[in-house]
Write a protein that holds these residues in place. Structure first.
Motif, PDB file in Angstrom:
ATOM      1  N   LEU A  28       0.828  -1.212   0.000  1.00  0.00           N
ATOM      2  CA  LEU A  28       0.000   0.000   0.000  1.00  0.00           C
ATOM      3  C   LEU A  28       0.863   1.262   0.000  1.00  0.00           C
ATOM      4  O   LEU A  28       1.945   1.278   0.596  1.00  0.00           O
ATOM      5  CB  LEU A  28      -0.920   0.009   1.216  1.00  0.00           C
ATOM      6  N   PRO A  29       0.388   2.336  -0.619  1.00  0.00           N
ATOM      7  CA  PRO A  29       1.138   3.591  -0.612  1.00  0.00           C
ATOM      8  C   PRO A  29       1.321   4.157   0.800  1.00  0.00           C
ATOM      9  O   PRO A  29       2.333   4.800   1.085  1.00  0.00           O
ATOM     10  CB  PRO A  29       0.275   4.532  -1.465  1.00  0.00           C
ATOM     11  N   VAL A  30       0.348   3.915   1.683  1.00  0.00           N
ATOM     12  CA  VAL A  30       0.414   4.487   3.031  1.00  0.00           C
ATOM     13  C   VAL A  30       1.284   3.652   3.970  1.00  0.00           C
ATOM     14  O   VAL A  30       1.518   4.045   5.109  1.00  0.00           O
ATOM     15  CB  VAL A  30      -0.999   4.609   3.645  1.00  0.00           C
ATOM     16  N   ALA A  31       1.768   2.499   3.495  1.00  0.00           N
ATOM     17  CA  ALA A  31       2.488   1.590   4.382  1.00  0.00           C
ATOM     18  C   ALA A  31       3.804   2.186   4.865  1.00  0.00           C
ATOM     19  O   ALA A  31       4.175   2.031   6.034  1.00  0.00           O
ATOM     20  CB  ALA A  31       2.738   0.258   3.673  1.00  0.00           C
ATOM     21  N   THR A  32       4.542   2.857   3.976  1.00  0.00           N
ATOM     22  CA  THR A  32       5.816   3.483   4.346  1.00  0.00           C
ATOM     23  C   THR A  32       5.978   4.788   3.570  1.00  0.00           C
ATOM     24  O   THR A  32       5.419   4.934   2.473  1.00  0.00           O
ATOM     25  CB  THR A  32       7.017   2.574   4.011  1.00  0.00           C
ATOM     26  N   PRO A  33       6.754   5.732   4.081  1.00  0.00           N
ATOM     27  CA  PRO A  33       7.041   6.956   3.308  1.00  0.00           C
ATOM     28  C   PRO A  33       7.671   6.679   1.939  1.00  0.00           C
ATOM     29  O   PRO A  33       7.302   7.348   0.975  1.00  0.00           O
ATOM     30  CB  PRO A  33       7.983   7.735   4.235  1.00  0.00           C
ATOM     31  N   PRO A  34       8.628   5.721   1.788  1.00  0.00           N
ATOM     32  CA  PRO A  34       9.147   5.444   0.440  1.00  0.00           C
ATOM     33  C   PRO A  34       8.052   5.042  -0.545  1.00  0.00           C
ATOM     34  O   PRO A  34       8.065   5.473  -1.706  1.00  0.00           O
ATOM     35  CB  PRO A  34      10.131   4.295   0.676  1.00  0.00           C
ATOM     36  N   ASN A  35       7.100   4.209  -0.105  1.00  0.00           N
ATOM     37  CA  ASN A  35       5.984   3.847  -0.984  1.00  0.00           C
ATOM     38  C   ASN A  35       5.180   5.081  -1.379  1.00  0.00           C
ATOM     39  O   ASN A  35       4.748   5.225  -2.522  1.00  0.00           O
ATOM     40  CB  ASN A  35       5.054   2.854  -0.287  1.00  0.00           C
ATOM     41  N   ALA A  36       4.963   5.974  -0.411  1.00  0.00           N
ATOM     42  CA  ALA A  36       4.179   7.182  -0.673  1.00  0.00           C
ATOM     43  C   ALA A  36       4.885   8.084  -1.677  1.00  0.00           C
ATOM     44  O   ALA A  36       4.243   8.687  -2.550  1.00  0.00           O
ATOM     45  CB  ALA A  36       3.929   7.932   0.635  1.00  0.00           C
ATOM     46  N   ILE A  37       6.209   8.185  -1.574  1.00  0.00           N
ATOM     47  CA  ILE A  37       6.967   9.013  -2.516  1.00  0.00           C
ATOM     48  C   ILE A  37       6.831   8.460  -3.927  1.00  0.00           C
ATOM     49  O   ILE A  37       6.573   9.195  -4.885  1.00  0.00           O
ATOM     50  CB  ILE A  37       8.449   9.091  -2.103  1.00  0.00           C
ATOM     51  N   ALA A  38       7.018   7.147  -4.065  1.00  0.00           N
ATOM     52  CA  ALA A  38       6.905   6.528  -5.392  1.00  0.00           C
ATOM     53  C   ALA A  38       5.499   6.706  -5.961  1.00  0.00           C
ATOM     54  O   ALA A  38       5.329   7.013  -7.144  1.00  0.00           O
ATOM     55  CB  ALA A  38       7.260   5.044  -5.289  1.00  0.00           C
ATOM     56  N   PHE A  39       4.495   6.547  -5.126  1.00  0.00           N
ATOM     57  CA  PHE A  39       3.107   6.670  -5.564  1.00  0.00           C
ATOM     58  C   PHE A  39       2.792   8.104  -6.006  1.00  0.00           C
ATOM     59  O   PHE A  39       1.975   8.324  -6.898  1.00  0.00           O
ATOM     60  CB  PHE A  39       2.175   6.247  -4.440  1.00  0.00           C
ATOM     61  N   SER A  40       3.456   9.074  -5.381  1.00  0.00           N
ATOM     62  CA  SER A  40       3.169  10.482  -5.677  1.00  0.00           C
ATOM     63  C   SER A  40       3.568  10.884  -7.086  1.00  0.00           C
ATOM     64  O   SER A  40       3.130  11.917  -7.583  1.00  0.00           O
ATOM     65  CB  SER A  40       3.887  11.385  -4.661  1.00  0.00           C
ATOM     66  N   TYR A  41       4.390  10.088  -7.767  1.00  0.00           N
ATOM     67  CA  TYR A  41       4.808  10.427  -9.122  1.00  0.00           C
ATOM     68  C   TYR A  41       3.719  10.170 -10.151  1.00  0.00           C
ATOM     69  O   TYR A  41       3.854  10.537 -11.317  1.00  0.00           O
ATOM     70  CB  TYR A  41       6.081   9.654  -9.486  1.00  0.00           C
ATOM     71  N   GLY A  42       2.631   9.527  -9.746  1.00  0.00           N
ATOM     72  CA  GLY A  42       1.481   9.374 -10.621  1.00  0.00           C
ATOM     73  C   GLY A  42       1.558   8.248 -11.623  1.00  0.00           C
ATOM     74  O   GLY A  42       0.656   8.093 -12.454  1.00  0.00           O
ATOM     75  N   ARG A  43       2.623   7.459 -11.591  1.00  0.00           N
ATOM     76  CA  ARG A  43       2.745   6.352 -12.548  1.00  0.00           C
ATOM     77  C   ARG A  43       2.067   5.077 -12.037  1.00  0.00           C
ATOM     78  O   ARG A  43       1.760   4.183 -12.815  1.00  0.00           O
ATOM     79  CB  ARG A  43       4.216   6.044 -12.817  1.00  0.00           C
ATOM     80  N   LEU A  44       1.875   4.988 -10.744  1.00  0.00           N
ATOM     81  CA  LEU A  44       1.391   3.759 -10.126  1.00  0.00           C
ATOM     82  C   LEU A  44      -0.051   3.896  -9.661  1.00  0.00           C
ATOM     83  O   LEU A  44      -0.472   4.978  -9.236  1.00  0.00           O
ATOM     84  CB  LEU A  44       2.270   3.388  -8.924  1.00  0.00           C
ATOM     85  N   LYS A  45      -0.774   2.791  -9.726  1.00  0.00           N
ATOM     86  CA  LYS A  45      -2.094   2.690  -9.113  1.00  0.00           C
ATOM     87  C   LYS A  45      -1.966   1.777  -7.895  1.00  0.00           C
ATOM     88  O   LYS A  45      -1.014   1.011  -7.778  1.00  0.00           O
ATOM     89  CB  LYS A  45      -3.105   2.121 -10.107  1.00  0.00           C
ATOM     90  N   VAL A  46      -2.938   1.866  -7.014  1.00  0.00           N
ATOM     91  CA  VAL A  46      -2.906   1.022  -5.821  1.00  0.00           C
ATOM     92  C   VAL A  46      -2.854  -0.451  -6.202  1.00  0.00           C
ATOM     93  O   VAL A  46      -2.128  -1.239  -5.589  1.00  0.00           O
ATOM     94  CB  VAL A  46      -4.122   1.310  -4.913  1.00  0.00           C
ATOM     95  N   ILE A  47      -3.592  -0.815  -7.242  1.00  0.00           N
ATOM     96  CA  ILE A  47      -3.622  -2.218  -7.664  1.00  0.00           C
ATOM     97  C   ILE A  47      -2.249  -2.678  -8.139  1.00  0.00           C
ATOM     98  O   ILE A  47      -1.882  -3.854  -7.987  1.00  0.00           O
ATOM     99  CB  ILE A  47      -4.689  -2.432  -8.773  1.00  0.00           C
ATOM    100  N   ASP A  48      -1.441  -1.763  -8.704  1.00  0.00           N
ATOM    101  CA  ASP A  48      -0.080  -2.118  -9.124  1.00  0.00           C
ATOM    102  C   ASP A  48       0.768  -2.504  -7.920  1.00  0.00           C
ATOM    103  O   ASP A  48       1.528  -3.479  -7.967  1.00  0.00           O
ATOM    104  CB  ASP A  48       0.577  -0.944  -9.857  1.00  0.00           C
TER     105      ASP A  48
END
Length: 593
Positions: A528-548
């Protein structure tokens, strides 16, 4: 509906106010200090999970309630907040801050990337290796925040549509990339601001001719849907591999991530008679091989998922001679950015020397296979925290430029004011909230022992004695791996370590057998994007969906749990002698045998 909408709007306030009232049923129904400590533990668990107030503020609950409930004195509770492990964290992160301040981490990462080449499969390996290594020593969040803008620039070169003659690699530069971060009261959130500079000079006239010819030859070529999908998957894979590698690398060293330090700090509290089993050297010797195996299988999984599995491609990544124009352009970009850093600076060399010296002092303090330098001092007086603070303090004194007496005659010999590598103003970027979070966990462990809650929990969990030991370890590892997807990994470890330590005493299993796997599992937050700050940073770039993230992260969790379980039952048994129940783990009110 309006009523439900209003409740949802004020859910944080309701949770904050109603939780302590509802939980009063525990101490009212069960008299004694055990129930009062349990009340505090559950209250902290709810606040940590819901984050209705900042995690660090929740950590103050023992400091407030333990004295009021008669569990511990105010002085005793206060001492738990600044243990040797806290100082190990402060010193280690201060050195990491110096690495970031001098841009040494950027130099290391760009050098590695220029060596591996710009083929997507090779690049992914290069990004993951760099992230893995850096996150062993500096924070996972800082590593990810530094590397993802580089990933973004490289992706633009690898996937550049050549319909515009002016849209060539010369018009792109990594030097303009920036990443900003801002903190909220409950959790750190990240956003990005990326700009591309158009001020780069072309390297040679031949490069211009070569690139122009390539642009013109491809100007009319329309990419197929298959090519578009392949590029999209490649973008996702390169973006996702960085936060995943950061989480894995953090498990390899004692200072790499918070949960490791939670176990290191709580272990001597829970088992005061135990020998120093969790030192920097011991942790490194056991966890580095495990992390490397997990890293390799993770690389093959992510690269296969997003780039396709091909033995020929993996071999070709090493033996590759012919490169596409996009790969050549991306490689030039990386080399040019490394060149823009200029010659290595005095401050970088100094920080590198301090960094290497610190790591060597940690490792050889009590290496186990030979006498360490700590034997020169009285036993128990020198610890890893002593080394960390001592070396970190030097960074506030050592000069950031070469001293006059070391300069050659042809160098600038003018007398100028010399500053130190780190200033106190740099410490504004230090994660002080994590220091308090660690302290709250240590105080909770101390209170559980002092109040008798640990013993009570052990008696209640005795029913699990009928299960095989490996199965118990496997089950709790899965539980904590799932738990950490929604809550802070440090808070999760702080909450469960005292419970698992008591369980180990009750069923007479070596405590590390039930402690190391779940603690490592708290770093397996991949879904999940909320699981760790690194995940959140990667998710913020807009290339990823939660399902990815769920699709890739679910199997990452399986690989991580499998690796941890196999290692603890093979290498871990031999390394820590886990087949024996040690005398120091016997509860004080019982006798072994």
């Amino acid at each position: 509906m309006k009523f439900l909408s209003a409740l949802w709007r004020y859910r944080s306030t309701l949770v904050f106010l109603l939780t302590p009232i509802v939980l009063l049923a525990v101490p009212l129904a069960i008299p004694g200090k055990e129930a009062l400590c349990g009340y505090c533990m559950i209250l902290m668990g709810v606040y940590w999970m819901t984050e209705v107030i900042p995690l660090a503020i929740t950590s103050f609950i023992p400091l407030i309630l333990f004295p009021l409930f008669g569990i511990m004195t105010a002085d005793d509770v206060s001492r738990s907040y600044l243990t040797n492990t806290n100082w190990l964290f402060v010193g280690g992160l201060t050195i990491a801050l110096a690495v970031e301040t001098t841009n040494l981490h950027k130099r290391i990462s760009l050098k590695v990337l220029t060596l591996v080449g710009a083929n997507p499969r090779c690049l992914m390996f290069g990004f993951m290796v760099t992230t893995f290594f850096l996150s062993m020593w500096i924070s996972n969040t800082a590593t990810t925040a530094m590397l993802l803008p580089i990933v973004e620039a490289v992706i633009k070169e690898l996937t550049l549509e050549r319909g515009n003659k002016n849209d060539s690699y010369e018009n792109h530069s990594l030097s303009g990339l920036t990443l900003e971060k801002t903190a909220s009261t409950n959790a750190t959130q990240f956003y990005k601001s990326r700009t591309l500079s158009e001020e780069d000079e072309i390297e040679t006239k031949e490069d211009v001719i070569e690139t122009t010819v390539e642009v013109e030859s491809q100007a009319e070529v329309e990419p197929s849907q298959k090519q578009i999908n392949a590029k999209l998957k490649m973008k996702k894979g390169l973006t996702l591999c960085v936060p995943y590698a950061a989480s894995i690398g953090g498990t390899a060293t004692l200072t790499g991530t918070g949960p490791n330090l939670v176990l290191s700090g709580q272990f001597p509290i829970l088992f005061p008679d135990a020998p120093p089993l969790i030192s920097f050297a011991n942790w490194f010797a056991y966890c580095l091989p495990s992390a490397l195996v997990f890293f390799l299988v993770s690389y093959f999984w992510i690269s296969s998922l997003y780039l396709g599995f091909s033995v020929r491609e993996y071999i070709g990544c090493i033996q590759r001679k012919h490169k596409t124009q996009q790969e050549i352009n991306a490689n030039r970009l990386l080399k040019r950015e490394y060149k823009n850093l200029g010659p290595i600076k005095w401050s970088e060399l100094t920080v590198l020397l301090v960094f290497v010296t610190t790591a060597l002092l940690w490792f050889f303090r009590e290496p186990g296979f030979m006498p360490g330098w700590a034997m020169l001092f009285e036993e128990g007086y020198v610890d890893d925290g002593t080394v960390a603070i001592g070396m970190a303090s030097l960074l506030f004194f050592l000069p950031d430029v070469k001293p006059m007496f070391l300069r050659r005659k042809d160098e600038d010999t003018k007398v100028r004011p010399v500053g130190s590598i780190l200033k106190w103003s740099d410490m504004k970027k230090f994660p002080w909230n994590v220091v308090l979070l660690l302290g709250g966990g240590f105080a909770l462990a101390e209170g559980a022992t002092e109040s008798g809650l640990s013993q009570w929990l052990g008696d209640e969990l005795g029913v699990l004695e009928k299960l095989d030991t490996w199965l118990i370890s496997f089950i709790v590892t899965i539980i904590l791996c799932a738990f950490t997807e929604f809550t802070s990994n440090v808070a999760t470890a702080s909450l469960f370590v005292p419970i698992l330590a008591t369980l180990a005493q009750t069923i007479q299993v070596h405590p590390l057998y039930l402690l190391i796997p779940p603690v490592l599992a708290t770093s397996l937050a991949f879904m999940l994007p909320v699981a760790t700050p690194p995940n959140a940073i990667a998710f913020s770039y807009g290339r990823l969906k939660v399902i990815d993230m769920i699709k890739a992260g679910a199997f990452m969790n399986i690989l991580g749990i499998a690796t941890i379980t196999i290692f603890i039952n093979t290498y871990g048994v031999a390394f820590f002698h886990l087949n024996e129940f040690p005398d120091w783990a016997v509860p004080s009110n019982t006798t072994q045998g």
